[in-house]
Design a protein around this motif. Structure first.
Motif, short mmCIF file in Angstrom:
data_model
loop_
_atom_site.label_atom_id
_atom_site.label_comp_id
_atom_site.label_asym_id
_atom_site.label_seq_id
_atom_site.Cartn_x
_atom_site.Cartn_y
_atom_site.Cartn_z
N PHE A 57 -13.88 -11.65 44.67
CA PHE A 57 -13.02 -11.61 43.41
C PHE A 57 -12.90 -10.16 42.91
O PHE A 57 -11.76 -9.93 42.63
N GLY A 61 -20.05 -13.36 42.29
CA GLY A 61 -18.87 -14.29 42.36
C GLY A 61 -18.50 -15.49 41.24
O GLY A 61 -17.50 -15.36 40.68
N ALA A 85 -8.20 -15.71 46.53
CA ALA A 85 -9.40 -15.33 46.57
C ALA A 85 -10.21 -16.42 46.98
O ALA A 85 -11.26 -16.68 47.83
N SER A 86 -9.95 -17.50 46.05
CA SER A 86 -10.72 -18.60 46.12
C SER A 86 -10.42 -19.61 47.52
O SER A 86 -11.39 -20.25 47.97
N GLY A 92 -19.12 -13.86 46.63
CA GLY A 92 -18.33 -13.74 45.70
C GLY A 92 -17.70 -12.30 45.07
O GLY A 92 -16.68 -12.21 44.58
N TRP A 127 -12.19 -14.09 35.24
CA TRP A 127 -10.84 -14.21 35.45
C TRP A 127 -10.29 -15.55 35.00
O TRP A 127 -9.17 -15.52 34.10
N PRO A 141 -6.11 -14.57 42.63
CA PRO A 141 -7.33 -15.25 42.52
C PRO A 141 -7.32 -16.75 43.18
O PRO A 141 -8.42 -17.22 43.66
N THR A 160 -10.48 -8.51 45.11
CA THR A 160 -9.07 -9.04 44.95
C THR A 160 -8.30 -8.30 43.67
O THR A 160 -7.43 -8.15 44.00
N ILE A 162 -15.25 -14.88 39.11
CA ILE A 162 -14.04 -15.49 38.82
C ILE A 162 -13.92 -16.53 37.52
O ILE A 162 -13.18 -16.74 37.07
N SER A 199 -12.41 -23.83 40.47
CA SER A 199 -11.61 -22.49 40.19
C SER A 199 -10.27 -22.80 40.62
O SER A 199 -9.19 -22.21 40.05
#
Length: 258
Positions: free
Chosen positions: A48, A198, A177-178, A45, A205, A174, A51, A202, A148
């Motif tokens: 994130f 991570g 990124a996910s 993660g 965010w 994001p 990102t 996330i 997410s």
């Protein structure tokens, strides 16, 4: 083209991280409470916070003034969480950094300006509790990433078609990124888990986006976007209680993955 370049950069970044994690033995070892049975790389993660850095570099003129407070909070919570992935830290240090990060998040979303001082503790408790819920469920392949992703896609739809509450790319990045994270996590034998860095990243965010939406609309129904994930956490806790496990044993359990 921008999003293709970002996706490629994210793939390269996570592959480089895998080399580092493998070299320095940053792994997740299963225990009796784990949903997995094999040793897996931890900290995937990290993609994130990376990102967000890419988001700032590509959208520098549009983001530097508006998003630096959020970025500081995100990077603080991700750095302390990554350190905790490698070496267990004291609860006092972690909670202190989490408190500062949440304070920056509330400042970023203008919550301090819109609510009286006596309401602030409620927001701190809710946000820190939600972050812990995100962290609590890491270790089940695909769960953190899928939930997410669904939430982010919903927020993107709301932002585009119902009410504009933030920069489109602040949601799209994001999402990318996910997707990249899920490519390595959502499989029978996960290549990596999100780790503290991570799940906290996330989670932070997503919470920021939902809070921005609530502050923009003054409509608290949007907190229901976290309902499904919250129910999973509650059911997991109930299951552990039925199995007569002490969920409060070692306070750090709520800050670390399965």
């Amino acid at each position: 083209m921008e999003f293709l370049i970002v996706t490629i950069l994210l793939f390269i970044s996570i592959l480089i991280y895998f080399k580092i994690a493998d070299k320095y033995n940053i792994i997740d070892k299963p225990n009796h409470r784990s949903a997995h049975t094999q040793i897996t790389l931890r900290g995937g993660g990290v993609i994130f916070p990376i990102t967000f850095i890419i988001f700032c570099l590509i959208n520098f003129k549009e983001t530097i003034h508006e998003y630096w407070v959020f970025g500081l909070g995100l990077l603080l919570i991700c750095v302390i969480s990554f350190i905790d992935d490698i070496k267990t830290l004291s609860n006092r240090i972690r909670i202190s950094v989490h408190f500062i990060s949440v304070m920056l998040l509330l400042y970023f979303t203008h919550t301090f300006n819109l609510f009286p001082v006596e309401a602030w503790p409620i927001f701190f408790i809710m946000i820190i509790g939600t972050l812990n819920a995100y962290n609590f469920m890491d270790g089940i392949n695909g769960m953190t990433g899928i939930y997410s992703l669904i939430t982010l896609l919903t927020l993107f739809f709301i932002n585009k078609d119902i009410i504009h509450f933030t920069h489109d790319n602040f949601i799209i990045y994001p999402i990318l990124a996910s997707l990249v994270f899920l490519f390595f996590n959502f499989r029978k034998k996960a290549k990596c888990f999100a780790g503290d860095v991570g799940s906290m990243g996330i989670g932070f965010w997503v919470i920021a986006l939902i809070t921005l939406l609530i502050m923009k609309t003054q409509d608290y129904k949007y907190i229901l976007l976290l309902t499904v994930y919250g129910m999973e956490v509650v059911l997991t806790i109930v299951e552990r209680l039925l199995l007569k496990e002490n969920i409060l044993k070692h306070t750090e359990d709520i800050y670390t993955s399965f």
